[in-house]
Design a protein around this motif. Structure first.
Motif, PDB file in Angstrom:
ATOM      1  N   VAL A   3      14.009  12.854  -0.260  1.00 52.42           N
ATOM      2  CA  VAL A   3      12.949  13.163   0.699  1.00 52.42           C
ATOM      3  C   VAL A   3      12.516  11.856   1.345  1.00 52.42           C
ATOM      4  CG1 VAL A   3      10.611  14.070   1.023  1.00 52.42           C
ATOM      5  CG2 VAL A   3      12.154  15.145  -0.649  1.00 52.42           C
ATOM      6  N   ILE A   4      12.474  11.872   2.672  1.00 51.84           N
ATOM      7  CA  ILE A   4      12.023  10.709   3.435  1.00 51.84           C
ATOM      8  C   ILE A   4      10.685  11.071   4.057  1.00 51.84           C
ATOM      9  CG2 ILE A   4      12.534   9.137   5.336  1.00 51.84           C
ATOM     10  CD1 ILE A   4      15.540  10.033   4.932  1.00 51.84           C
ATOM     11  N   GLY A   5       9.666  10.292   3.750  1.00 50.07           N
ATOM     12  CA  GLY A   5       8.337  10.537   4.287  1.00 50.07           C
ATOM     13  C   GLY A   5       8.075   9.663   5.497  1.00 50.07           C
ATOM     14  N   VAL A   6       7.508  10.279   6.531  1.00 50.65           N
ATOM     15  CA  VAL A   6       7.143   9.558   7.747  1.00 50.65           C
ATOM     16  C   VAL A   6       5.645   9.711   7.964  1.00 50.65           C
ATOM     17  CG1 VAL A   6       7.584   9.233  10.213  1.00 50.65           C
ATOM     18  CG2 VAL A   6       9.399  10.178   8.743  1.00 50.65           C
ATOM     19  N   PRO A   7       4.872   8.654   7.695  1.00 48.57           N
ATOM     20  CA  PRO A   7       3.437   8.747   7.971  1.00 48.57           C
ATOM     21  C   PRO A   7       3.186   8.684   9.481  1.00 48.57           C
ATOM     22  CG  PRO A   7       3.990   6.551   7.186  1.00 48.57           C
ATOM     23  CD  PRO A   7       5.256   7.358   7.131  1.00 48.57           C
ATOM     24  N   VAL A   8       2.205   9.453   9.936  1.00 48.92           N
ATOM     25  CA  VAL A   8       1.888   9.530  11.360  1.00 48.92           C
ATOM     26  C   VAL A   8       0.556   8.842  11.617  1.00 48.92           C
ATOM     27  CG1 VAL A   8       1.432  11.106  13.284  1.00 48.92           C
ATOM     28  CG2 VAL A   8       3.210  11.663  11.606  1.00 48.92           C
ATOM     29  N   SER A   9       0.516   8.034  12.663  1.00 43.15           N
ATOM     30  CA  SER A   9      -0.712   7.314  12.998  1.00 43.15           C
ATOM     31  C   SER A   9      -1.769   8.286  13.529  1.00 43.15           C
ATOM     32  CB  SER A   9      -0.432   6.228  14.030  1.00 43.15           C
ATOM     33  OG  SER A   9       0.105   6.797  15.213  1.00 43.15           O
ATOM     34  N   GLY A  10      -3.006   7.866  13.392  1.00 45.77           N
ATOM     35  CA  GLY A  10      -4.119   8.694  13.857  1.00 45.77           C
ATOM     36  C   GLY A  10      -5.418   8.161  13.320  1.00 45.77           C
ATOM     37  N   LYS A  11      -6.355   9.058  13.075  1.00 42.10           N
ATOM     38  CA  LYS A  11      -7.683   8.672  12.613  1.00 42.10           C
ATOM     39  C   LYS A  11      -7.661   8.087  11.200  1.00 42.10           C
ATOM     40  CE  LYS A  11      -9.917  12.228  15.348  1.00 42.10           C
ATOM     41  NZ  LYS A  11     -10.635  13.492  15.344  1.00 42.10           N
ATOM     42  N   MET A  12      -6.679   8.494  10.407  1.00 38.47           N
ATOM     43  CA  MET A  12      -6.623   8.074   9.006  1.00 38.47           C
ATOM     44  C   MET A  12      -5.263   7.431   8.707  1.00 38.47           C
ATOM     45  SD  MET A  12      -8.469  11.433   7.419  1.00 38.47           S
ATOM     46  CE  MET A  12      -8.733  10.761   5.801  1.00 38.47           C
ATOM     47  N   THR A  13      -4.886   6.477   9.519  1.00 38.52           N
ATOM     48  CA  THR A  13      -3.563   5.867   9.417  1.00 38.52           C
ATOM     49  C   THR A  13      -3.287   5.289   8.034  1.00 38.52           C
ATOM     50  OG1 THR A  13      -3.517   5.415  11.783  1.00 38.52           O
ATOM     51  CG2 THR A  13      -2.081   4.079  10.394  1.00 38.52           C
ATOM     52  N   MET A  14      -4.201   4.528   7.481  1.00 43.17           N
ATOM     53  CA  MET A  14      -3.970   3.913   6.174  1.00 43.17           C
ATOM     54  C   MET A  14      -3.823   4.966   5.086  1.00 43.17           C
ATOM     55  SD  MET A  14      -3.221   1.218   4.635  1.00 43.17           S
ATOM     56  CE  MET A  14      -3.736  -0.239   5.479  1.00 43.17           C
ATOM     57  N   ASP A  15      -4.611   6.036   5.159  1.00 43.74           N
ATOM     58  CA  ASP A  15      -4.475   7.125   4.189  1.00 43.74           C
ATOM     59  C   ASP A  15      -3.082   7.734   4.261  1.00 43.74           C
ATOM     60  OD1 ASP A  15      -7.081   6.709   3.461  1.00 43.74           O
ATOM     61  OD2 ASP A  15      -7.862   8.571   4.307  1.00 43.74           O
ATOM     62  N   ALA A  16      -2.570   7.933   5.479  1.00 46.22           N
ATOM     63  CA  ALA A  16      -1.239   8.517   5.649  1.00 46.22           C
ATOM     64  C   ALA A  16      -0.174   7.613   5.042  1.00 46.22           C
ATOM     65  CB  ALA A  16      -0.951   8.767   7.129  1.00 46.22           C
ATOM     66  N   ILE A  17      -0.265   6.329   5.312  1.00 44.41           N
ATOM     67  CA  ILE A  17       0.712   5.379   4.768  1.00 44.41           C
ATOM     68  C   ILE A  17       0.677   5.391   3.238  1.00 44.41           C
ATOM     69  CG2 ILE A  17       1.292   2.925   4.531  1.00 44.41           C
ATOM     70  CD1 ILE A  17       0.243   2.602   7.462  1.00 44.41           C
ATOM     71  N   LEU A  18      -0.508   5.252   2.677  1.00 44.20           N
ATOM     72  CA  LEU A  18      -0.631   5.194   1.221  1.00 44.20           C
ATOM     73  C   LEU A  18      -0.203   6.492   0.547  1.00 44.20           C
ATOM     74  CD1 LEU A  18      -3.947   3.153   0.878  1.00 44.20           C
ATOM     75  CD2 LEU A  18      -1.594   2.361   0.482  1.00 44.20           C
ATOM     76  N   SER A  19      -0.475   7.624   1.176  1.00 44.99           N
ATOM     77  CA  SER A  19      -0.066   8.903   0.587  1.00 44.99           C
ATOM     78  C   SER A  19       1.447   9.006   0.478  1.00 44.99           C
ATOM     79  CB  SER A  19      -0.590  10.064   1.427  1.00 44.99           C
ATOM     80  OG  SER A  19      -1.986  10.140   1.328  1.00 44.99           O
ATOM     81  N   VAL A  20       2.164   8.413   1.413  1.00 45.61           N
ATOM     82  CA  VAL A  20       3.629   8.475   1.384  1.00 45.61           C
ATOM     83  C   VAL A  20       4.203   7.473   0.385  1.00 45.61           C
ATOM     84  CG1 VAL A  20       5.745   8.171   2.732  1.00 45.61           C
ATOM     85  CG2 VAL A  20       3.796   9.368   3.740  1.00 45.61           C
ATOM     86  N   VAL A  21       3.650   6.277   0.340  1.00 47.71           N
ATOM     87  CA  VAL A  21       4.263   5.237  -0.506  1.00 47.71           C
ATOM     88  C   VAL A  21       3.765   5.223  -1.948  1.00 47.71           C
ATOM     89  CG1 VAL A  21       4.755   3.752   1.474  1.00 47.71           C
ATOM     90  CG2 VAL A  21       2.682   3.361   0.142  1.00 47.71           C
ATOM     91  N   GLN A  22       2.625   5.813  -2.232  1.00 50.40           N
ATOM     92  CA  GLN A  22       2.056   5.742  -3.579  1.00 50.40           C
ATOM     93  C   GLN A  22       2.315   7.024  -4.371  1.00 50.40           C
ATOM     94  OE1 GLN A  22       1.738   2.804  -4.184  1.00 50.40           O
ATOM     95  NE2 GLN A  22      -0.386   2.191  -4.241  1.00 50.40           N
ATOM     96  N   MET A  23       3.570   7.371  -4.521  1.00 52.44           N
ATOM     97  CA  MET A  23       3.935   8.575  -5.278  1.00 52.44           C
ATOM     98  C   MET A  23       3.926   8.281  -6.776  1.00 52.44           C
ATOM     99  SD  MET A  23       4.277  11.068  -3.232  1.00 52.44           S
ATOM    100  CE  MET A  23       5.035  12.194  -4.407  1.00 52.44           C
ATOM    101  N   PRO A  24       3.635   9.305  -7.581  1.00 48.76           N
ATOM    102  CA  PRO A  24       3.614   9.099  -9.031  1.00 48.76           C
ATOM    103  C   PRO A  24       5.038   8.949  -9.583  1.00 48.76           C
ATOM    104  CG  PRO A  24       3.254  11.405  -8.522  1.00 48.76           C
ATOM    105  CD  PRO A  24       3.266  10.673  -7.215  1.00 48.76           C
ATOM    106  N   PRO A  25       5.158   8.400 -10.777  1.00 45.46           N
ATOM    107  CA  PRO A  25       6.488   8.249 -11.380  1.00 45.46           C
ATOM    108  C   PRO A  25       7.212   9.592 -11.486  1.00 45.46           C
ATOM    109  CG  PRO A  25       4.814   7.113 -12.697  1.00 45.46           C
ATOM    110  CD  PRO A  25       4.090   7.905 -11.649  1.00 45.46           C
ATOM    111  N   GLY A  26       8.496   9.567 -11.171  1.00 45.66           N
ATOM    112  CA  GLY A  26       9.325  10.751 -11.331  1.00 45.66           C
ATOM    113  C   GLY A  26       9.488  11.610 -10.098  1.00 45.66           C
ATOM    114  N   ILE A  27       8.641  11.425  -9.104  1.00 47.26           N
ATOM    115  CA  ILE A  27       8.734  12.206  -7.862  1.00 47.26           C
ATOM    116  C   ILE A  27       8.732  11.222  -6.681  1.00 47.26           C
ATOM    117  CG2 ILE A  27       7.790  14.100  -6.476  1.00 47.26           C
ATOM    118  CD1 ILE A  27       8.543  15.018  -9.245  1.00 47.26           C
ATOM    119  N   PRO A  28       9.835  10.485  -6.491  1.00 47.50           N
ATOM    120  CA  PRO A  28       9.856   9.481  -5.429  1.00 47.50           C
ATOM    121  C   PRO A  28      10.000  10.090  -4.038  1.00 47.50           C
ATOM    122  CG  PRO A  28      12.005   9.598  -6.436  1.00 47.50           C
ATOM    123  CD  PRO A  28      11.107  10.515  -7.237  1.00 47.50           C
ATOM    124  N   VAL A  29       9.472   9.370  -3.069  1.00 47.47           N
ATOM    125  CA  VAL A  29       9.655   9.674  -1.655  1.00 47.47           C
ATOM    126  C   VAL A  29      10.039   8.360  -0.991  1.00 47.47           C
ATOM    127  CG1 VAL A  29       8.465  10.295   0.490  1.00 47.47           C
ATOM    128  CG2 VAL A  29       8.015  11.603  -1.586  1.00 47.47           C
TER     129      VAL A  29
END
Length: 158
Positions: free
Chosen positions: A79-105
């Motif tokens: 799975v490749i995650g693409v964060p989208v810019s907007g009002k909560m850009t940093m939240d979008a970035i962190l949600s994609v890159v900060q996955m828990p162990p065992g479920i990588p994106v």
């Protein structure tokens, strides 16, 4: 059967998806596209992922960008995650890159649907030499453009 499934969290993510589809077409990679929200239609996300025969998933989302992680929770395929810019850009970035162990994106840069398509192509090229050749040709195109740009700049400034 499509090789890649692109899932957008909302219709507003379409410009980012268009960057991905343009390159997937260029590389001769088949794809399907859908809109499904991790929060508003989680059962639709599950149905799309589990019902897909895709080899790679691209999940595009802004705001809290939970979609890539939810897609990853329903498959063992990349799975490749693409964060989208907007009002909560940093939240979008962190949600994609900060996955828990065992479920990588895998994460690409903000609004980089094009890089998601290239990464998907690289994954698929491991077993498909035609895609590998298309990627190599694309790299040559990019290099040629840089050289042409340089020639134009030198001409303009000299």
């Amino acid at each position: 059967m499509a090789q890649v499934l692109i899932v957008m969290g909302s219709k507003s993510d379409l410009p980012v998806a268009e960057k991905a589809t343009a390159l997937l077409k260029k590389f001769g990679i088949t794809y399907d596209v859908a809109v499904a929200s991790a929060h508003r239609t989680p059962s639709r996300v599950e149905e799309l992922v589990k019902g897909s025969g895709a080899d790679v998933f691209i999940a595009i989302a802004g705001m809290s960008a939970a979609l890539p992680g939810v897609v990853a929770s329903f498959t063992v395929k990349p799975v490749i995650g693409v964060p989208v810019s907007g009002k909560m850009t940093m939240d979008a970035i962190l949600s994609v890159v900060q996955m828990p162990p065992g479920i990588p994106v895998a994460a690409v840069g903000l609004d980089r649907g094009d890089n998601a398509a290239i990464l998907a192509a690289e994954m698929l090229s491991v077993v498909d030499p035609k895609i590998s050749e298309a990627l190599s040709a694309y790299r040559v195109e990019m290099a040629d453009k840089v050289i042409m740009d340089s020639d134009e700049v030198v001409k303009a400034l000299m």
